[in-house]
Design a protein around this motif. Structure first.
Motif, PDB file in Angstrom:
ATOM      1  N   PRO A  86       0.829  -1.211   0.000  1.00  0.00           N
ATOM      2  CA  PRO A  86       0.000   0.000   0.000  1.00  0.00           C
ATOM      3  C   PRO A  86       0.862   1.259   0.000  1.00  0.00           C
ATOM      4  O   PRO A  86       2.036   1.231   0.371  1.00  0.00           O
ATOM      5  CB  PRO A  86      -0.795  -0.124   1.309  1.00  0.00           C
ATOM      6  CG  PRO A  86      -0.727  -1.564   1.684  1.00  0.00           C
ATOM      7  CD  PRO A  86       0.597  -2.061   1.174  1.00  0.00           C
ATOM      8  N   ASP A  87       0.276   2.348  -0.435  1.00  0.00           N
ATOM      9  CA  ASP A  87       0.960   3.637  -0.397  1.00  0.00           C
ATOM     10  C   ASP A  87       0.945   4.187   1.026  1.00  0.00           C
ATOM     11  O   ASP A  87      -0.031   4.033   1.759  1.00  0.00           O
ATOM     12  CB  ASP A  87       0.276   4.633  -1.337  1.00  0.00           C
ATOM     13  CG  ASP A  87       0.437   4.246  -2.800  1.00  0.00           C
ATOM     14  OD1 ASP A  87       1.583   4.009  -3.217  1.00  0.00           O
ATOM     15  OD2 ASP A  87      -0.584   4.162  -3.507  1.00  0.00           O
ATOM     16  N   THR A  88       2.045   4.853   1.410  1.00  0.00           N
ATOM     17  CA  THR A  88       2.159   5.417   2.745  1.00  0.00           C
ATOM     18  C   THR A  88       2.633   6.860   2.646  1.00  0.00           C
ATOM     19  O   THR A  88       3.584   7.162   1.918  1.00  0.00           O
ATOM     20  CB  THR A  88       3.141   4.618   3.618  1.00  0.00           C
ATOM     21  OG1 THR A  88       2.735   3.250   3.647  1.00  0.00           O
ATOM     22  CG2 THR A  88       3.162   5.153   5.039  1.00  0.00           C
ATOM     23  N   VAL A  89       1.967   7.746   3.375  1.00  0.00           N
ATOM     24  CA  VAL A  89       2.314   9.165   3.379  1.00  0.00           C
ATOM     25  C   VAL A  89       2.469   9.612   4.829  1.00  0.00           C
ATOM     26  O   VAL A  89       1.602   9.337   5.670  1.00  0.00           O
ATOM     27  CB  VAL A  89       1.240  10.011   2.680  1.00  0.00           C
ATOM     28  CG1 VAL A  89       1.605  11.498   2.733  1.00  0.00           C
ATOM     29  CG2 VAL A  89       1.051   9.568   1.232  1.00  0.00           C
ATOM     30  N   LEU A  90       3.566  10.284   5.122  1.00  0.00           N
ATOM     31  CA  LEU A  90       3.789  10.871   6.432  1.00  0.00           C
ATOM     32  C   LEU A  90       3.349  12.336   6.388  1.00  0.00           C
ATOM     33  O   LEU A  90       3.840  13.115   5.566  1.00  0.00           O
ATOM     34  CB  LEU A  90       5.255  10.787   6.823  1.00  0.00           C
ATOM     35  CG  LEU A  90       5.647  11.489   8.131  1.00  0.00           C
ATOM     36  CD1 LEU A  90       4.937  10.849   9.325  1.00  0.00           C
ATOM     37  CD2 LEU A  90       7.162  11.467   8.321  1.00  0.00           C
ATOM     38  N   VAL A  91       2.429  12.683   7.254  1.00  0.00           N
ATOM     39  CA  VAL A  91       1.909  14.048   7.320  1.00  0.00           C
ATOM     40  C   VAL A  91       2.266  14.634   8.684  1.00  0.00           C
ATOM     41  O   VAL A  91       2.047  13.996   9.718  1.00  0.00           O
ATOM     42  CB  VAL A  91       0.383  14.076   7.122  1.00  0.00           C
ATOM     43  CG1 VAL A  91      -0.133  15.519   7.177  1.00  0.00           C
ATOM     44  CG2 VAL A  91       0.010  13.429   5.790  1.00  0.00           C
ATOM     45  N   THR A  92       2.832  15.832   8.674  1.00  0.00           N
ATOM     46  CA  THR A  92       3.205  16.494   9.928  1.00  0.00           C
ATOM     47  C   THR A  92       2.635  17.903   9.959  1.00  0.00           C
ATOM     48  O   THR A  92       2.424  18.532   8.918  1.00  0.00           O
ATOM     49  CB  THR A  92       4.736  16.558  10.100  1.00  0.00           C
ATOM     50  OG1 THR A  92       5.305  17.212   8.948  1.00  0.00           O
ATOM     51  CG2 THR A  92       5.329  15.161  10.215  1.00  0.00           C
ATOM     52  N   GLY A  93       2.407  18.405  11.171  1.00  0.00           N
ATOM     53  CA  GLY A  93       1.913  19.764  11.348  1.00  0.00           C
ATOM     54  C   GLY A  93       2.799  20.520  12.327  1.00  0.00           C
ATOM     55  O   GLY A  93       3.236  19.954  13.341  1.00  0.00           O
ATOM     56  N   THR A  97      -1.801   5.132   5.653  1.00  0.00           N
ATOM     57  CA  THR A  97      -1.624   4.013   4.723  1.00  0.00           C
ATOM     58  C   THR A  97      -2.874   3.921   3.874  1.00  0.00           C
ATOM     59  O   THR A  97      -3.994   3.830   4.409  1.00  0.00           O
ATOM     60  CB  THR A  97      -1.401   2.694   5.482  1.00  0.00           C
ATOM     61  OG1 THR A  97      -0.244   2.822   6.305  1.00  0.00           O
ATOM     62  CG2 THR A  97      -1.195   1.542   4.510  1.00  0.00           C
ATOM     63  N   ALA A  98      -2.718   3.963   2.553  1.00  0.00           N
ATOM     64  CA  ALA A  98      -3.852   4.035   1.656  1.00  0.00           C
ATOM     65  C   ALA A  98      -3.885   2.825   0.732  1.00  0.00           C
ATOM     66  O   ALA A  98      -2.843   2.323   0.279  1.00  0.00           O
ATOM     67  CB  ALA A  98      -3.790   5.312   0.824  1.00  0.00           C
ATOM     68  N   ALA A  99      -5.094   2.357   0.450  1.00  0.00           N
ATOM     69  CA  ALA A  99      -5.262   1.285  -0.517  1.00  0.00           C
ATOM     70  C   ALA A  99      -4.739   1.725  -1.876  1.00  0.00           C
ATOM     71  O   ALA A  99      -4.783   2.907  -2.226  1.00  0.00           O
ATOM     72  CB  ALA A  99      -6.736   0.889  -0.623  1.00  0.00           C
ATOM     73  N   LEU A 100      -4.246   0.789  -2.651  1.00  0.00           N
ATOM     74  CA  LEU A 100      -3.700   1.116  -3.962  1.00  0.00           C
ATOM     75  C   LEU A 100      -4.804   1.660  -4.860  1.00  0.00           C
ATOM     76  O   LEU A 100      -5.956   1.203  -4.824  1.00  0.00           O
ATOM     77  CB  LEU A 100      -3.090  -0.128  -4.610  1.00  0.00           C
ATOM     78  CG  LEU A 100      -1.834  -0.705  -3.912  1.00  0.00           C
ATOM     79  CD1 LEU A 100      -1.418  -1.996  -4.562  1.00  0.00           C
ATOM     80  CD2 LEU A 100      -0.703   0.327  -3.968  1.00  0.00           C
ATOM     81  N   GLY A 101      -4.460   2.669  -5.668  1.00  0.00           N
ATOM     82  CA  GLY A 101      -5.431   3.241  -6.590  1.00  0.00           C
ATOM     83  C   GLY A 101      -5.594   2.377  -7.816  1.00  0.00           C
ATOM     84  O   GLY A 101      -4.816   1.451  -8.084  1.00  0.00           O
ATOM     85  N   ASP A 102      -6.648   2.693  -8.568  1.00  0.00           N
ATOM     86  CA  ASP A 102      -6.891   1.963  -9.821  1.00  0.00           C
ATOM     87  C   ASP A 102      -5.846   2.286 -10.865  1.00  0.00           C
ATOM     88  O   ASP A 102      -5.291   3.374 -10.888  1.00  0.00           O
ATOM     89  CB  ASP A 102      -8.286   2.317 -10.353  1.00  0.00           C
ATOM     90  CG  ASP A 102      -9.378   1.832  -9.415  1.00  0.00           C
ATOM     91  OD1 ASP A 102      -9.160   0.829  -8.726  1.00  0.00           O
ATOM     92  OD2 ASP A 102     -10.454   2.473  -9.384  1.00  0.00           O
TER      93      ASP A 102
END
Length: 331
Positions: free
Chosen positions: A306-313, A326-331
């Motif tokens: 799956p795709d993973t993105v780190l988001v910080t504030g 963690t996001a499901a794979l796109g089409d």
């Protein structure tokens, strides 16, 4: 299912007998069994009854509880993902509500205490998030892993949950938070937040809704900065769901939504289905200071992951929160 310690004073037997004879709902209850209602909105820190997800609870042991909840087929803010799945953030909100209810109804925290969210993790199972022909009826198993007390009063709680839909796991999560007495809260917070003139920063323009998985600009919580993968948090205290009631800081669910929208933008999709969230909250996010949101796509350990993105504030150069999406794979 019967709540164990928090119940309002009921009418007398004589009153009940008279009212039962007059009430059509009493006959309906006798025919169909107990009727479903939400728990009191005050117990889950919501002003609108429509935003209450929990419907009942029962203490099974000292640190073990059973709860029920319901997710609507449609919601004004937690809109279906890809038109098929319940929004995973409604699961996060449901799990958040559990902590407030337990604190007040089972551990005796008075109303007026403030809560500081520390950590939140969420994992969902997409096959059990599919929207059906009726609202999703949920059973939730809750285990308190850490109960912090001082002088007999609850000061913090960590709990783990498993959300079941028709007996199958739909989501699981863990939350930890601190419960802060009003006098302590007053010492912890900047004096300016208690002044009559305390105001949030002016409302900034939203990014294009379709770039962050939203249909309406009113639901966008990110504003452009001119830098790729960096935004300013858009704080609209008039939003009826994200700011359900008056607060002196940015609610944790707003920061979760910012993480989801940032991850959507970083991945360049019209929407994403979050499979997991790992969140750490460092401090209160202030309403009157700009909060910068950064998103970083992380490399995959293996193809097909799956795709993973780190988001910080950050505010004033200090970290406010971080979230791994963690996001499901796109089409």
């Amino acid at each position: 299912m019967t709540a164990s310690t928090f119940r309002f004073e009921g009418p007398s037997i004589e009153q009940t007998t008279v009212e039962a004879a007059l009430s059509p709902f009493r006959a309906a209850a006798l025919r169909h069994g107990n009727l479903t209602t939400t728990v009191p909105r005050e117990l889950v820190h919501r002003a609108a009854v429509a935003e209450v997800m929990l419907t009942d609870w029962k203490r099974l042991a000292d640190a073990h509880f059973a709860m029920t909840a319901q997710w609507p087929r449609g919601h004004s803010f937690f809109t279906p993902v890809d038109g098929v799945h319940h929004d995973p953030l409604i699961a996060a909100e449901t799990i958040r509500q559990i902590g407030a209810l337990l604190a007040h109804a089972e551990f005796g925290v008075p109303f007026g205490h403030q809560f500081l969210l520390e950590e939140l993790t969420l994992t969902v199972h997409p096959e059990q998030l599919r929207i059906g022909q009726t609202p999703a009826a949920l059973d939730i198993d809750v285990t308190c892993k850490e109960v912090r007390k001082r002088a007999g009063r609850l000061t913090g709680l960590a709990y783990e949950t498993t959300v079941l839909r028709e007996g199958r796991p739909a989501a699981s999560g863990r939350i930890s938070f601190s419960a802060i007495a009003p006098a302590v809260y007053r010492r912890l917070r900047p004096e300016r937040v208690f002044s009559a003139g305390h105001r949030p920063i002016p409302l900034t323009a939203p990014v294009a809704p379709q770039s962050v998985g939203r249909l309406s600009p009113a639901d966008v919580v990110l504003s452009p900065t001119g830098d790729p993968n960096r935004w300013q948090l858009r704080v609209d205290t008039r939003h009826p769901v994200l700011f359900d009631h008056q607060v002196d800081h940015v609610p944790g669910m707003v920061l979760l939504e910012a993480a989801r929208q940032a991850a959507t933008a970083v991945l360049g999709r019209s929407s994403i289905l979050p499979l997991g969230l790992e969140c750490e909250f460092k401090k209160y996010a202030e309403l009157d200071l700009p909060c910068l949101i950064d998103g970083l796509r992380l490399p995959k350990a293996a193809p097909g992951d799956p795709d993973t993105v780190l988001v910080t504030g950050h505010q004033d150069g200090e970290p406010v929160f971080s979230t791994m999406v963690t996001a499901a794979l796109g089409d």
